[in-house]
Design an enzyme around this catalytic site. Sequence first.
Site, short mmCIF file in Angstrom:
data_model
loop_
_atom_site.label_atom_id
_atom_site.label_comp_id
_atom_site.label_asym_id
_atom_site.label_seq_id
_atom_site.Cartn_x
_atom_site.Cartn_y
_atom_site.Cartn_z
CB THR A 108 -0.83 -0.20 1.14
OG1 THR A 108 -0.17 -0.08 2.41
CG2 THR A 108 -1.97 -1.29 1.43
N GLY A 109 2.57 1.34 0.18
CA GLY A 109 2.97 2.45 0.00
C GLY A 109 3.14 3.16 -1.03
CG HIS A 112 25.23 1.27 -6.10
ND1 HIS A 112 25.19 0.87 -6.84
CD2 HIS A 112 24.04 1.90 -6.09
CE1 HIS A 112 24.30 0.72 -7.97
NE2 HIS A 112 23.00 1.27 -7.51
CE LYS A 142 -3.10 1.83 4.87
NZ LYS A 142 -2.33 2.81 3.94
CE1 TYR A 202 16.08 -2.00 -14.41
CE2 TYR A 202 15.90 0.57 -14.49
CZ TYR A 202 15.30 -0.48 -13.95
OH TYR A 202 15.28 -0.46 -12.68
CB ILE A 238 12.81 -2.66 -4.11
CG1 ILE A 238 12.25 -4.60 -5.18
CG2 ILE A 238 13.17 -1.47 -5.29
CD1 ILE A 238 12.82 -5.04 -6.01
CB THR A 239 14.10 -1.47 0.82
OG1 THR A 239 13.09 -1.47 0.79
CG2 THR A 239 14.23 -0.26 1.58
CD GLU A 240 19.56 3.28 -2.85
OE1 GLU A 240 18.60 4.02 -4.07
OE2 GLU A 240 20.84 4.28 -2.20
CD GLU A 287 28.18 -0.65 -8.70
OE1 GLU A 287 27.74 -0.88 -9.39
OE2 GLU A 287 27.59 -0.62 -7.40
#
Lengths: 289, 381
Positions: free
Chosen positions: A17-18, A249, A43, A161, A98-100, A211
């Site tokens: 819901t974010g 990063h 929720k 990408y 996914i969170t950074e 990297e």
Amino acid sequence: MSIFIDKSTRLVVQGITGREGFFHSAQMLEYGTNIVAGVTPGKGGEWVLEGKVPVFDTVKLAVETTGANCSVIFVPAKFAADAILEAADAEVPLIVCITEGIPVQRMMKVQHFVRQRDVTLIGPNCPGLLTPGISKVGIIPGTIAKSGNVGIVSRSGTLTYEVLYALKLKGKGVSTCVGIGGDPVNGTDFVDVLGMFEDDPQTEIVVLIGEIGGSDEERAAEFIGDHMTKPVVGFIAGITAPPGKRMGHAGAIVEGGTGLASDKITALRKAGVRVADWPGQIAELIASK
Amino acid sequence: MKLHEYQSKALFAEHGVPIPRGAVASSASEAIVVAQDLGIRVVVKAQVLVGGRGKAGGVRLADTPKEAGELAARILAMKIKNLPVRKVLVDEAVEPITEIYLGVTNDRSANRPVLIASAEGGVDIEDVAHTDPEKIVRISIHPLLGLQEFQARYLASAIELPRDYWRDFIRISRGLFEAYVDSDATLAEINPLVITKNDRLMALDGKVVLDDNALFLHPDLAEMRDIDEEVPAERDARKYGLSYVKLQGTIGCMVNGAGLAMASMDVIKLMGGEPANFLDIGGGASAEKVTAGLRIILTDPNVKVVLINVFGGITLADEVARGILPAIADEKPKVPLVVRLVGTNEEEGQRLLAKAKMITVSTLEEAAQLSVDLAKKGNVE
């Protein structure tokens, strides 16, 4: 065939819901991903995304009710470590974060806990997984890749990408694209994914995008030299990065003379990897194969 | 985020690590007061967040408060590696008999903390690692159990520390490790840890690097940030949540994503140019953030051309265009802008930019080549 995700993937979205969780859940549904549940504490009982997806208060309840076998985490950094632990405790076999911005000492503890269970963590701070035409778990734009025989594993998001897009322009398709994330401590590393691509019948050639920072690429080079029969094409970002400066990063920093792009490129070349000088060249090297 | 020596040692002292008596001073008169209070020979040390201050003359001994004042005045007028010295630490002078290295950091390949010790302290540990790797002893620490006493004892024995000092060494090791854990540091080191003439173990110098991602857990430590030591543009960038690193070249870069930003810089270099900065606007950047980022680049006097490379995914190309336009309207740049904008909502983004005078290209290689050519032309004129 693909790795990690396919048609049998039943996804629960933590933080559905974010703002970001909601937006990307809609994108994943549109792509054809089977989202069976969402989790937002407080929720539970609601239905979202045009009434298609039930929301639960806990991951455990979501798994018991819907049989979810994969979780994707979009919750803010302050709560993300807890979200990973919750999913691991509920024995969700595949967790994609996914969170950074998760504190690294916290992440060392979480990683230790996860490794002791029979679950796989991808990320954090990663774009997730894409098996073109079948399923996507995360935020990789589905339109820039088509199905094919190239396996991709990467520490970066948008750079991936760029490579997917260049491959598509050359008519090359992808088996699975795996973003392992740009943090210093992550759940799955290059070696884990390379081994899976080696065993995956659909994948015929592998792209490794690394990297600066750490020595994950050097270990990947060793693994490629010792264990891989499939050809690997690589690119390492950050040849121009100055030492001691964190390049975005948390994991991308040259410290104490280690983590240099040039060392990684040398190690990969020694293992027989063709390393591109610019990202677009990856597609050229693969097309010329 | 790095802490100064005086901040690092104060943090260690909170965890039971003995440090010399002393205090920080930002003027000669303050330094005199500190030296008078100490009442003995002192050492005046420049507080800057770079290495090599000893060689630069930023660490000096003073026999009297008057001399301490003179030295403080001289050091406070110095620049060390381009950073002006704004504070000095005035410590009681300690005569070391032995200098040891002791540090704790994150071992990325093991995903665990590692405690490192060496009998060769007081010098750059990275040099020792290079020339005499066998003189460095490392012990891997369990992420849930933390440092155990036997591990510290093992280190003491491995660096051949006389047994009389083991008890103190173990206590200091545990204190240092606690400081590292409690502050969410990525590095906490004592260099040198000394045995003094009076047979005590003491931390003469200290260094702490904090995890930027963990600062929200430590508002007290976050407040210690020395904004005077940051490049102003980097400070502005941080305010907007942008990741910016100033470099020495002429081509300003604005990119979404750290990997793509680095790759864009690399392609510029490959084409014969030099990037003026690293700038990652992050994922899902708002127009305001893009405007702020572009302003930072346009105010860098070295910049002769700006390259904007955005591959929309979570970031929306039209939102980026909406951020570029006000920056151009306000700053009225005299340098050309080369824009490569693709991905989510790219048509709308391109349409918005068509009204502004900028050069649009479709690939990163084209963008880089054109930027390099324009930067060179700018040099000739």
